[in-house]
Design a protein around this motif. Structure first.
Motif, short mmCIF file in Angstrom:
data_model
loop_
_atom_site.label_atom_id
_atom_site.label_comp_id
_atom_site.label_asym_id
_atom_site.label_seq_id
_atom_site.Cartn_x
_atom_site.Cartn_y
_atom_site.Cartn_z
N MET B 1 33.93 -8.05 60.06
CA MET B 1 33.10 -8.34 59.30
C MET B 1 33.58 -9.47 57.95
SD MET B 1 29.52 -6.95 57.44
CE MET B 1 31.34 -6.81 55.72
N ALA B 2 32.96 -10.75 57.74
CA ALA B 2 33.48 -11.93 57.63
C ALA B 2 32.64 -11.48 55.98
CB ALA B 2 33.49 -12.63 58.33
N GLU B 3 33.28 -11.91 54.88
CA GLU B 3 32.64 -12.26 53.77
C GLU B 3 32.36 -13.81 53.72
OE1 GLU B 3 31.52 -10.44 51.53
OE2 GLU B 3 32.06 -8.61 52.97
N LEU B 4 31.22 -14.48 52.75
CA LEU B 4 30.54 -15.92 53.34
C LEU B 4 30.78 -16.51 51.92
CD1 LEU B 4 29.49 -18.13 54.82
CD2 LEU B 4 26.82 -16.98 54.18
N PHE B 5 31.50 -17.74 51.79
CA PHE B 5 31.66 -18.53 49.99
C PHE B 5 31.00 -19.71 50.99
CE2 PHE B 5 33.81 -21.92 47.98
CZ PHE B 5 33.36 -21.03 46.75
N VAL B 6 30.28 -19.95 50.05
CA VAL B 6 29.35 -21.23 49.96
C VAL B 6 29.18 -22.10 49.20
CG1 VAL B 6 26.44 -22.45 50.33
CG2 VAL B 6 27.17 -20.01 50.83
N PRO B 7 30.08 -23.18 48.88
CA PRO B 7 31.15 -23.57 48.08
C PRO B 7 29.55 -24.97 47.90
CG PRO B 7 31.72 -24.42 50.54
CD PRO B 7 30.98 -23.08 50.71
N GLN B 8 29.87 -25.61 46.61
CA GLN B 8 28.21 -26.68 46.06
C GLN B 8 28.90 -28.06 46.50
OE1 GLN B 8 25.32 -24.93 45.99
NE2 GLN B 8 26.09 -22.97 46.34
N THR B 9 30.23 -27.84 46.57
CA THR B 9 31.08 -29.47 46.21
C THR B 9 32.26 -29.68 47.58
OG1 THR B 9 32.31 -29.07 44.86
CG2 THR B 9 30.19 -29.55 43.97
N LEU B 10 32.27 -30.19 47.72
CA LEU B 10 33.23 -31.58 48.91
C LEU B 10 34.46 -30.45 48.23
CD1 LEU B 10 34.05 -31.92 51.45
CD2 LEU B 10 34.37 -33.81 50.08
N ASP B 11 34.82 -30.55 46.85
CA ASP B 11 36.17 -30.15 46.13
C ASP B 11 35.90 -28.31 46.03
OD1 ASP B 11 37.21 -32.90 45.73
OD2 ASP B 11 35.99 -32.94 43.55
N GLU B 12 35.12 -28.19 45.49
CA GLU B 12 34.80 -26.00 46.40
C GLU B 12 34.87 -26.34 47.04
OE1 GLU B 12 31.64 -23.35 44.48
OE2 GLU B 12 31.48 -25.14 44.46
N ALA B 13 34.95 -26.70 48.19
CA ALA B 13 35.33 -26.49 49.44
C ALA B 13 36.89 -26.16 50.28
CB ALA B 13 34.60 -26.99 50.86
N VAL B 14 37.32 -27.61 49.85
CA VAL B 14 38.90 -27.92 50.51
C VAL B 14 39.48 -26.70 49.00
CG1 VAL B 14 40.35 -29.27 49.67
CG2 VAL B 14 38.30 -30.23 50.67
N GLY B 15 39.14 -27.02 48.33
CA GLY B 15 39.66 -26.10 47.47
C GLY B 15 39.57 -24.09 47.74
N PHE B 16 38.90 -23.69 48.35
CA PHE B 16 38.51 -22.35 48.55
C PHE B 16 39.45 -22.02 49.73
CE2 PHE B 16 37.12 -18.72 51.32
CZ PHE B 16 36.46 -17.73 49.44
N LEU B 17 39.52 -23.38 50.55
CA LEU B 17 39.63 -23.41 52.23
C LEU B 17 41.07 -23.51 51.58
CD1 LEU B 17 37.75 -24.83 54.36
CD2 LEU B 17 38.47 -23.20 54.51
N GLU B 18 42.17 -23.95 50.65
CA GLU B 18 43.34 -24.23 50.14
C GLU B 18 43.79 -23.02 49.88
OE1 GLU B 18 45.30 -26.80 47.71
OE2 GLU B 18 46.50 -27.20 49.00
N SER B 19 43.62 -22.01 49.55
CA SER B 19 43.65 -20.82 48.77
C SER B 19 43.57 -20.07 49.26
CB SER B 19 42.78 -21.12 46.82
OG SER B 19 41.75 -20.91 47.13
N HIS B 20 42.26 -20.12 50.80
CA HIS B 20 43.21 -18.75 51.44
C HIS B 20 43.59 -19.53 53.03
CE1 HIS B 20 39.77 -17.72 48.35
NE2 HIS B 20 39.81 -16.39 48.77
N ALA B 21 43.99 -20.59 52.53
CA ALA B 21 44.43 -20.65 54.15
C ALA B 21 44.92 -19.10 54.30
CB ALA B 21 45.88 -21.64 53.73
N GLY B 22 44.54 -19.89 55.71
CA GLY B 22 44.68 -18.09 56.98
C GLY B 22 43.64 -17.20 57.19
N SER B 23 43.30 -17.41 56.16
CA SER B 23 42.05 -16.39 55.48
C SER B 23 40.61 -16.70 55.88
CB SER B 23 42.46 -15.08 54.85
OG SER B 23 42.51 -15.42 53.44
N ALA B 24 40.71 -18.04 55.72
CA ALA B 24 39.38 -18.40 55.73
C ALA B 24 38.69 -19.65 56.64
CB ALA B 24 39.63 -19.50 54.65
N THR B 25 37.73 -19.45 57.50
CA THR B 25 37.45 -20.55 58.40
C THR B 25 36.12 -21.13 58.11
OG1 THR B 25 37.89 -19.16 60.36
CG2 THR B 25 36.65 -20.57 61.30
N PRO B 26 35.88 -22.25 58.23
CA PRO B 26 34.81 -23.18 57.44
C PRO B 26 33.80 -22.99 58.88
CG PRO B 26 36.64 -25.13 58.44
CD PRO B 26 37.18 -22.87 58.00
N ILE B 27 32.82 -23.29 58.72
CA ILE B 27 31.77 -22.78 59.69
C ILE B 27 30.03 -23.84 59.33
CG2 ILE B 27 30.32 -21.13 58.33
CD1 ILE B 27 29.93 -20.09 61.04
#
Lengths: 778, 304, 156
Positions: B1-27
């Motif tokens: 089961m995966a957790e869900l992160f809902v970014p409100q801005t592009l920067d937030e999305a990019v930041g999260f993806l970078e800090s969770h590299a390898g464990s986060a998948t954009p959908i």
């Protein structure tokens, strides 16, 4: 269009023959129908099955300890901790495999857990140690060699041949020597799937007193109950089988399967109700398929176009276990000997085991495969003789009164009429052979199929009970099963007609073995004919009970009474009348009262075939299709432009329902012809999903033209014959013939996917014709 | 089961993806990711839901410059009448992708970043010299679409990077394009071969052309040598045939359940010829405006 | 994780797993079992529902992604116990046999008729090509949609 060949003037029908909506349709269009996977019940556990990843392997050991310890797991079963016995035709199968697996998907262990996720995690914790064995996937290899033996535990088996079906009538060799033209060729078909949109779902629940209730979409419910009891050592008097509404079957849900036994065993061990719902992948991998059949056929005719003989060598690749799928050869044989008048015929055939998912009783049951060979050769022969293929067919068409070489007694036959209709509607005479410049072509195929039951079991009967309660409500309790095909409505119409009541006065009960009388089950297009006759008989008896009372009350003899809309009137004095509700109450409330209720059992006057001879069905259905295609010579893509069909249905009890059966069957046949296949590589189904499987969409099926030909069968209820399977039979052959007309090449196998068509075009695959004993270029 | 992160801005999305590299998948639309999750093709701890980044959706046409936001739905491309006229290949690719339901959900960025070799959109974009815009923690960059693909299911995006838009040029006149494919079914199927062609004409001569292929190599291919075969003159059967042969030679199809390598090569040649011809008819005004081609490009008058 | 959405005009607030699909939310949590599934890969269309009037396959839709939007399922089409014109046309034309594809099919057809009140047969085939039916061969489904379009047109 409906064409009625004969009408019985004395029979004025008020319900039969009307286009009436299905009784269950309002629930279905609003989403209210509760299918097996929609059932909620307290304490329900989720079942899941561990399947073999190997096509052929010995099981050295199974370790389920980790799975058992996972919180939320309530049962883990495998052959080592359950009681089970071999089951199935030939007793060659067992639900959980004790020592050997024989195909990728064979059942090894199972779990029941509090939710789906836990159940699947538990499966991942089961350790099975396999010794992988050599496997065989090609039926011809399996036929030729005795190693590897797939069923080494069966002592009487020679090699991997599970059954032989041989038949000879007349003198084929003498006929071949006389023939002006002989065509010969190989014709193959793939492993295909019934693929109903609803996957299999089963629920099993034991009451504290040990009584088992199973909710299953199976449609041979009484045999199912017996097999459950025999295999699992249960008392079959304490098993109730309930059939929830079925989301389509097409033969895929006809029979008992390992997952049925497994669900019951899980419920037994967990002491809680268990539901097992197949995923789509599992549905393809682990439920029954249509067996590939490989046919080498020769057909010969004299110079005038009279058929002289058919000679066939057939291999049916039925996979890892026999089941009823082995009997697809029975139907294939009927077509090879009896489609058109064939004075001499010979068949040598083998059903072989291979390490693949095994065949079942899918709609058409061996007939599309056989018709693909037989009907292509009709057009190949006609072209070699310089005769129009429709003329060749009409010259040799079966006729009422014929008895075929296998002893099939044809009592009503609209084949010639069907051929004439599709010939005219398709513009055959003006267009066939003249469209090639536009990459288009026309092709035809006809069909013969059982339409009055098929005696493969001791009884081919069905029971019916009709009762009329104190409200005047008529209830039919039938042994038959509704799968979506509309039997509930058709049977209700028959009862309404016979009782003289409107359709909405009839309720149908058909889903519970505790309530309904015995029936073999839904197969062989038999329900309208067999269950229909049973329902009509019971209805007539119930009506007679009411008329007897009416006669007393109205003071008129029974033959002077007339029923209209549930009211009995004296002929000529309609003011002297009494309705069914009052009649039922009068019988109920009088001294020594009785309920209005009657039962009947109809077993058609047929024979189980001995040495493949005998009148297996009380009636035979016929039909003809013409397909028009456009073939892309560059890519091999085939577009079906038109499909004209005409079917001899005996009598259309409900024309809309008959059309629905034929249209749906034909669309499945289009899928077989052009796109559907379970592609198997190294024993594994490569892409068990609906995307790659290739079920036709609205873009693949053109508007199908349906003509109903009514021949009024002497034994059918109101003259009706079965039509459930007929539609699927001709399309592969008709479309192959159309591709041949468009391109000049001769298709050899279906599905005719683009790269195969392209290959035949590139290699110039042609008919193999022998004239007066010498081969000629096709 | 995966957790869900809902970014409100592009920067937030990019930041999260970078800090969770390898464990986060954009959908985004989810039509590929949800299947991958269920079948185990993707295992991830986090799903990063991009669907609320509304600014990433949109079709902006400015003269000949078209900018498609990464979250633009395939359905939106399919029904855009401007694109039907001026980027017909794009519409012809969009309309055969999955079903109406899938196209309503699926996004352009998702179709590109899933990097399925048989994907519909890449060839249709490649013939318009598409460039992708990419946002990452280190800033923005852009690169030719052809350079996005690294192999089946793999892109050259760095961990944390997101595709944000596709830019392409759609000529206003004297141009035409076409996307064709070979399939088993006539709807709801994956391409066995996908072919796109585009061209611009000046008078009776082709002045620029592009040919791109899908499903016949580990990545979508642009085949310049095939296009060159038709540049410099009007389209003739001979130049089209040469282009088809060059395209067939350039691809490297595999043999699988959707046909053999040889079959696919033969189909590439055929479909390239047809796509060029239809693009030519469009560029020269001999094709009804907005009319889409049969999906295999077989025209009624074509000889057997 | 909390999810809040409107289904057939009713506002639901539920705790759910973050990766729950809309299909699972509808069927297992809200017990709206009218929506069926046949593949979970988006290939059969049985699970089609409308989100803000647009058709989607709920098996591939994260429930959380439709937060705050209006979901319409087959249960939301019939008003006051009566059949909607599409549902009535499916009944009278024999367009439902086993009925398993029917809810998704009707929802797809509803989306089409909202966008194009008088569709051609070709447009109907296009709109329904993502909804597999194994029973009917599609003839009667197309007839039903044509009839419903006609009756809505007449009523308008």
């Amino acid at each position: 269009m409906t064409v009625t060949q004969e009408t019985n003037a004395a029979e004025e029908l008020r319900v039969v023959g009307k286009r009436l909506p299905k009784l269950d349709a309002p629930q279905k269009v609003t989403g209210q129908t509760v299918y097996a996977a929609d059932v909620h019940m307290p304490g329900l556990l989720y079942g899941a099955i561990l399947r073999s990843p190997h096509a052929h392997a010995r099981i050295r050991s199974i370790d389920v300890s980790a799975a058992e310890q996972l919180p939320g797991v309530r049962a883990v079963i495998h052959a080592g901790n359950v009681e089970q016995r071999p089951y199935g035709y030939g007793q060659d199968n067992i639900p959980l495999k004790p020592d050997k697996v024989r195909f990728v998907g064979d059942e090894v262990a199972a779990v029941a857990a509090i939710d789906e996720e836990t159940a699947h995690r538990a499966l991942e914790l089961i350790r099975v140690d396999y010794e992988v064995l050599p496997a065989v996937f090609d039926p011809f290899e399996s036929l030729a060699q005795e190693f590897p033996l797939i069923h080494d535990e069966l002592p009487d088996l020679i090699g991997n041949v599970s059954m032989r079906w041989d038949f000879e009538d007349g003198d084929v060799d003498a006929a071949a020597a006389e023939a002006a033209v002989v065509v010969e060729g190989d014709y193959s078909s793939p492993q295909a799937a019934p693929a109903p949109i609803e996957t299999h779902a089963v629920i099993a629940s034991f009451a504290p007193d040990g009584h088992l209730t199973v909710w299953s979409p199976v449609h041979m419910v009484f045999m199912y109950r017996k097999e459950l009891a025999d295999c699992l050592g249960l008392d079959w008097r304490h098993i109730t089988v309930i059939q929830p509404p079925v989301g389509g079957s097409f033969g895929g849900k006809i029979d008992i399967d390992p997952h049925d036994f497994i669900t019951v065993m899980l419920a037994l061990q967990a002491r809680r109700p268990v539901r097992l719902v197949m995923s789509r992948e599992e549905e393809f991998i682990g439920t029954r398929t249509r067996q590939p059949i490989h046919i080498r056929l020769r057909t010969g005719a004299d110079a005038e176009g009279n058929l002289l003989f058919r000679d066939a060598d057939v291999v049916s690749d039925n996979g890892a276990y026999n089941g009823w799928g082995s009997h697809a050869m029975l139907v294939a044989m009927n077509t090879i000997t009896s489609m058109y008048r064939v004075p001499n015929s010979r068949i040598r055939s083998s059903v072989v085991y291979t390490n693949k998912n095994y065949g079942g009783s899918v709609r058409g049951f061996g007939n599309p495969q056989a018709t693909f060979a037989v009907e292509q050769q009709m057009e190949e022969l006609a072209d070699a003789l310089g005769i129009d293929p429709m003329d060749l067919r009409l010259r040799n068409a079966n006729q009422s009164g014929d008895v075929t070489p296998q002893g099939m007694e044809i009592t009503s036959c609209g084949l010639s009429e069907c051929l004439r209709i599709v010939r005219e509607q398709s513009g055959w005479d003006e267009r066939r052979g003249k469209l090639r410049e536009r990459n288009r072509g026309l092709g035809a195929a006809a069909l013969i199929h059982v339409g009055g039951g098929a005696r493969i079991y001791g009884s081919d009967g069905c029971g019916a009970i009709v009762k009329v309660d104190d409200s005047g409500q008529v209830t039919l309790i039938t042994g038959a099963s509704e799968l979506g095909q509309g039997s509930e409505t058709t049977l209700a119409m028959i009862v309404a007609e016979e009782m003289g009541v409107p359709l909405d006065a009839v309720h149908v009960i058909n889903s519970n073995t505790d309530v309904k009388p015995w029936d073999v089950g839904v197969h062989a297009s038999r329900t309208t004919f067999v269950a229909g006759n049973a329902a009509r008989m019971a209805a007539a008896k119930a009506r007679d009970q009411l008329l007897e009372t009416a006669s007393e009350l109205l003071g008129a003899p029974i033959d002077e009474l007339h029923v209209r809309d549930g009211t009995v009137e004296v002929v000529g004095a309609p003011e002297r009348q009494i309705d069914y509700a009052r009649l039922a109450r009068r019988r109920l409330l009088r001294e020594e009262g009785s309920v209005v209720m009657a039962s009947a059992f109809y077993d058609p006057p047929t024979q189980k075939q001995v040495d493949h001879r005998g009148n297996i069905s009380a009636a035979y259905g016929f039909g003809a299709h013409v397909a028009e295609v456009e073939v892309d010579p560059g890519t091999g893509m085939v577009r079906l432009l038109n499909l004209w069909t005409a079917h001899d249905v005996g009598r259309a009890i409900n024309p809309m329902s008959c059309e629905g059966q034929i249209e749906g069957g034909a669309a499945m046949g289009v899928g077989l012809a052009l796109s559907e296949e379970l592609v198997i590589f190294d024993g594994e189904i490569v892409a068990p999903n609906l995307h790659d499987y290739g079920m036709p969409t609205t873009a693949d099926v053109p508007r199908i033209v349906v003509n109903l030909v009514e021949t009024i069968d002497p034994l059918g209820p109101f003259g009706a014959k079965g039509v459930g399977e007929a539609g699927i039979i001709p399309p592969p052959a008709a479309i192959a013939n159309a591709i041949a007309d468009a391109t000049g090449i001769r298709p050899r196998a279906y599905p005719m996917r683009p790269w195969k068509v392209k290959e035949w075009i590139d290699t110039e695959e042609r008919s193999h014709v022998i004239e007066n004993g010498s081969p000629v270029d096709g | 089961m995966a957790e869900l992160f809902v970014p409100q801005t592009l920067d937030e999305a990019v930041g999260f993806l970078e800090s969770h590299a390898g464990s986060a998948t954009p959908i985004a639309g989810g039509t590929d990711v949800m299947i991958d999750l269920r079948t185990g093709g993707v295992r991830t701890e986090w799903l990063v839901d991009l669907s609320s980044l509304g600014s990433l959706a949109g079709i902006d046409l400015d003269g000949e410059q078209l900018r498609l936001g990464a979250l633009t739905k395939i359905r939106a491309l399919e029904v855009d009448s401007r694109l039907a006229r001026r980027a017909t290949a794009l519409v012809e690719a969009a309309r055969v992708l999955g079903s109406v339901q899938i196209r309503t959900m699926a996004t352009l960025g998702g179709n590109l970043c899933h990097a399925t070799p048989s994907a519909e959109m890449p060839p249709a974009l490649l013939v318009h010299d598409a460039v992708v815009e990419i946002a990452g923690a280190a800033g923005e960059r852009s690169l030719p679409l052809a350079d996005l693909f690294a192999g089946p299911g793999r892109t050259t995006l760095e961990p944390g990077e997101l595709l944000t838009a596709v830019r392409l040029r759609i000529p206003a006149s004297a141009a035409g394009s076409c996307y064709l494919r070979q399939t088993v079914r006539w709807s709801m199927d994956l391409a066995g071969v996908g072919v796109a062609a585009s061209m611009e004409v000046d008078g009776a001569a082709i002045v620029q052309a592009r040919v791109a292929l899908g499903a016949v190599a580990p990545v979508p291919l642009i085949v310049p040598e095939a296009a060159e075969a038709v540049v410099g003159s009007e389209l003739s059967p001979a130049t089209a045939l040469e282009a088809g042969a060059r395209a067939a030679a350039a691809c490297s199809p595999i043999s699988d359940v959707r046909g053999s390598a040889d079959y696919r090569r033969a189909v590439v040649s055929i479909l390239v010829q047809r796509a060029l011809r239809i693009a030519w008819l469009r560029a020269t005004g001999d094709w009804p405006e907005g009319l889409l081609a049969p999906i295999n490009g077989l025209l009624a008058e074509e000889p057997a | 994780m909390r999810v809040e959405l409107s289904v057939n005009g009713d506002l639901y607030r539920r705790e759910s797993e973050p990766d729950l699909t809309l299909l699972a939310l509808l069927r297992d949590v809200l017990e709206l079992t009218g929506t069926k599934w046949g593949c979970l890969t988006g290939d059969c269309g049985a699970c089609t529902v409308l989100v803000d009037g647009e058709p989607i396959v709920s098996c591939l839709q994260l429930a959380r992604q439709v937060e705050g939007r209006e979901v319409t399922t087959v249960e939301g089409l019939a008003g006051n116990g009566a059949l909607d014109s599409l549902q009535a046309a499916f009944v009278s034309n024999g367009a439902a046999q086993c009925g398993f594809c029917t809810p998704g099919m009707i929802v797809s057809a509803e989306a089409l008729l909202r966008a194009r009140p008088s569709p051609s047969e070709a447009e109907i085939r296009e709109a329904l090509s993502g909804n597999l039916c194994r029973c009917t061969g599609y003839n009667k489904i197309i007839d039903a949609v044509l009839e419903a379009a006609g009756s809505r047109g007449a009523a308008a």
